[in-house]
Design a protein around this motif. Structure first.
Motif, PDB file in Angstrom:
ATOM      1  N   GLN A   1       5.243  -5.706   9.517  1.00  0.00           N
ATOM      2  CA  GLN A   1       4.274  -4.603   9.478  1.00  0.00           C
ATOM      3  C   GLN A   1       4.798  -3.446   8.626  1.00  0.00           C
ATOM      4  O   GLN A   1       4.086  -2.880   7.805  1.00  0.00           O
ATOM      5  CB  GLN A   1       4.084  -4.037  10.897  1.00  0.00           C
ATOM      6  N   LEU A   2       6.055  -3.155   8.880  1.00  0.00           N
ATOM      7  CA  LEU A   2       6.692  -2.047   8.180  1.00  0.00           C
ATOM      8  C   LEU A   2       6.725  -2.329   6.666  1.00  0.00           C
ATOM      9  O   LEU A   2       6.346  -1.483   5.857  1.00  0.00           O
ATOM     10  CB  LEU A   2       8.115  -1.909   8.738  1.00  0.00           C
ATOM     11  N   PHE A   3       7.158  -3.521   6.299  1.00  0.00           N
ATOM     12  CA  PHE A   3       7.282  -3.893   4.888  1.00  0.00           C
ATOM     13  C   PHE A   3       5.933  -3.748   4.178  1.00  0.00           C
ATOM     14  O   PHE A   3       5.821  -3.109   3.129  1.00  0.00           O
ATOM     15  CB  PHE A   3       7.798  -5.336   4.770  1.00  0.00           C
ATOM     16  N   VAL A   4       4.902  -4.334   4.767  1.00  0.00           N
ATOM     17  CA  VAL A   4       3.572  -4.320   4.147  1.00  0.00           C
ATOM     18  C   VAL A   4       3.107  -2.881   3.920  1.00  0.00           C
ATOM     19  O   VAL A   4       2.637  -2.508   2.848  1.00  0.00           O
ATOM     20  CB  VAL A   4       2.557  -5.098   5.025  1.00  0.00           C
TER      21      VAL A   4
ATOM     22  N   GLY B   1       2.461   2.203   0.214  1.00  0.00           N
ATOM     23  CA  GLY B   1       2.620   3.641  -0.054  1.00  0.00           C
ATOM     24  C   GLY B   1       2.563   4.523   1.175  1.00  0.00           C
ATOM     25  O   GLY B   1       2.508   5.746   1.059  1.00  0.00           O
ATOM     26  N   LEU B   2       2.579   3.922   2.366  1.00  0.00           N
ATOM     27  CA  LEU B   2       2.573   4.735   3.584  1.00  0.00           C
ATOM     28  C   LEU B   2       4.003   5.094   3.976  1.00  0.00           C
ATOM     29  O   LEU B   2       4.923   4.270   3.843  1.00  0.00           O
ATOM     30  CB  LEU B   2       1.941   3.967   4.745  1.00  0.00           C
ATOM     31  N   SER B   3       4.179   6.308   4.459  1.00  0.00           N
ATOM     32  CA  SER B   3       5.489   6.683   4.993  1.00  0.00           C
ATOM     33  C   SER B   3       5.520   6.239   6.455  1.00  0.00           C
ATOM     34  O   SER B   3       4.457   6.090   7.077  1.00  0.00           O
ATOM     35  CB  SER B   3       5.684   8.190   4.904  1.00  0.00           C
ATOM     36  N   PRO B   4       6.708   6.042   7.056  1.00  0.00           N
ATOM     37  CA  PRO B   4       6.744   5.630   8.466  1.00  0.00           C
ATOM     38  C   PRO B   4       5.917   6.563   9.349  1.00  0.00           C
ATOM     39  O   PRO B   4       5.247   6.116  10.276  1.00  0.00           O
ATOM     40  CB  PRO B   4       8.235   5.681   8.804  1.00  0.00           C
TER      41      PRO B   4
END
Ligand code: SAH
Length: 353
Positions: free
Chosen positions: A32-35, A40-43
């Motif tokens: 999920q994080l990788f995608v 272009g989303l920050s955590p």
């Protein structure tokens, strides 16, 4: 976030997996994080990942997407030039060019450059540092996010010498091709080098499908060494041997860049010497490498004093190469009104443009 921690954008899917497991998170979270990172989303913007997890993550890894500090859009052809600010305040440039076959981004590989080519704006202040894989990738992600358009091709022809930042560039090539991320395959990527010969041999062994582009700019050692100091270390003949090896190992054609500078390397005699060199070195009985030369009228950089070759010299140069069986194209100048060739915006930052 603490910038001394390992960078999330530099991590492969496997590395993110290990990281997530190390903070007690399940594997699917890493996917999920990788995608989302590559979109272009920050955590902090990832609403499907809980706050507690994001806090644990911030304690073990850093995140920074290059921030568009300036953005110049060409009124002529829509070319967009970005001045991107990195986490430590350093800046690099990227240029997005719109072609019929899709959008191409030209990215930088280092902050500054230490190669010293006499006509180039990027090298004037020397090299400040290498970009890491996440900063290389971040230019593509940030430009895609800013323009809301897909980028389909990459050229590594911005600020810096990619083969002087070999490991990060290699890591980037693998990251940007990931099918869960940006997914730009190697056949859509060109890497340009001033000719770091040992690294060309190394690259030949990597089994990549990228297009290698050699900044040649002169066919004899005297002329080339005068404009490209790297030639004092590895001369023209050595460079040609490395090119031949690269072609036989990879089967990928190499293209040559040739910047035309008035009175330095733009005569018909220079064109004949270039054709002779390429034909002799690369077209032997065992190798029929297709040869393509990109002719680039030099962009006049205030500090260098070099003058652009005139149009008739450029035409004669191209025709002379063609008459010797070498395909030559004159690089179309995009973004003429925004000083789109790399290196110039970073230098101008802080001054009046
Ligand atoms: N270091 C790499 C990639 C960056 S430069 C390399 O040398 O190939 C990208 C291309 O732009 C190179 O071919 C370089 O020689 C060329 N270049 C640099 N300054 C230029 C200028 N003022 N006018 C025209 N081409 C230039």
């Amino acid at each position: 976030m603490n910038n001394n921690l390992p960078s999330l954008l530099s991590m492969s899917r496997e590395e993110l997996c290990e990281l997530m497991i190390s903070i007690g998170e399940p594997k699917y979270r890493a996917e999920q994080l990788f995608v989302q990172l590559h979109r272009g989303l920050s955590p902090d913007e990832m609403t499907n990942i809980g706050k507690a997890t994001r806090e644990k993550l911030a304690a073990v890894a850093s995140y920074h997407l290059p921030r568009p500090k300036r953005r110049l859009v060409s009124a002529i052809d829509g070319t967009v030039k970005y001045l991107f600010e990195l986490a430590d305040g350093n800046c690099v440039e990227s240029v997005v060019m719109k072609y019929e076959h899709g959008n191409t981004i030209c990215i930088s590989s280092q902050v500054g450059c230490r190669m010293g080519c006499k006509f180039c704006a990027s090298t004037i202040g020397g090299k400040v540092r290498d970009l890491d894989a996440g900063e290389l990738l971040g230019q593509v992600i940030a430009a895609q996010k800013d323009s809301n358009e897909r980028i389909s091709n990459i050229v590594m022809m911005g600020i810096g010498e990619p083969l002087d930042n070999y490991d990060n560039v290699l890591k980037f090539l693998r990251l940007v091709g990931d099918e869960k991320g940006i997914c730009i395959g190697q056949r859509h990527i060109s890497l340009s080098t001033c000719g770091i010969v040992p690294k060309i041999y190394e690259l030949a062994k990597e089994n990549l499908q990228i297009t290698l582009s050699i900044s040649l700019h002169a066919a004899d050692d005297t002329t080339r060494s005068a404009i490209m100091p790297v030639n004092n270390k590895w001369g023209v003949e050595e460079l040609m041997r490395a090119c031949k090896d690269y072609y036989s190992a990879s089967g990928r054609r190499i293209s040559f860049e040739y910047t035309l500078i008035s009175g330095k390397n733009d005569s018909r005699k220079s064109a004949l010497a270039l054709a002779e060199l390429l034909n002799r070195s690369l077209r032997t009985r065992s190798s029929t490498m297709p040869i393509h030369v990109n002719l680039i009228p030099v962009n006049e950089v205030e500090e260098t004093g070099f003058v652009r070759a005139d149009d008739s010299a450029i035409r004669t140069f191209a025709k002379t190469l063609e008459s010797k069986g070498i395909r030559a194209t004159v690089r179309r100048k995009l973004g003429a009104d925004i000083n789109a060739s790399c290196g110039q915006l970073r230098r101008a930052d802080g001054k009046e443009l």
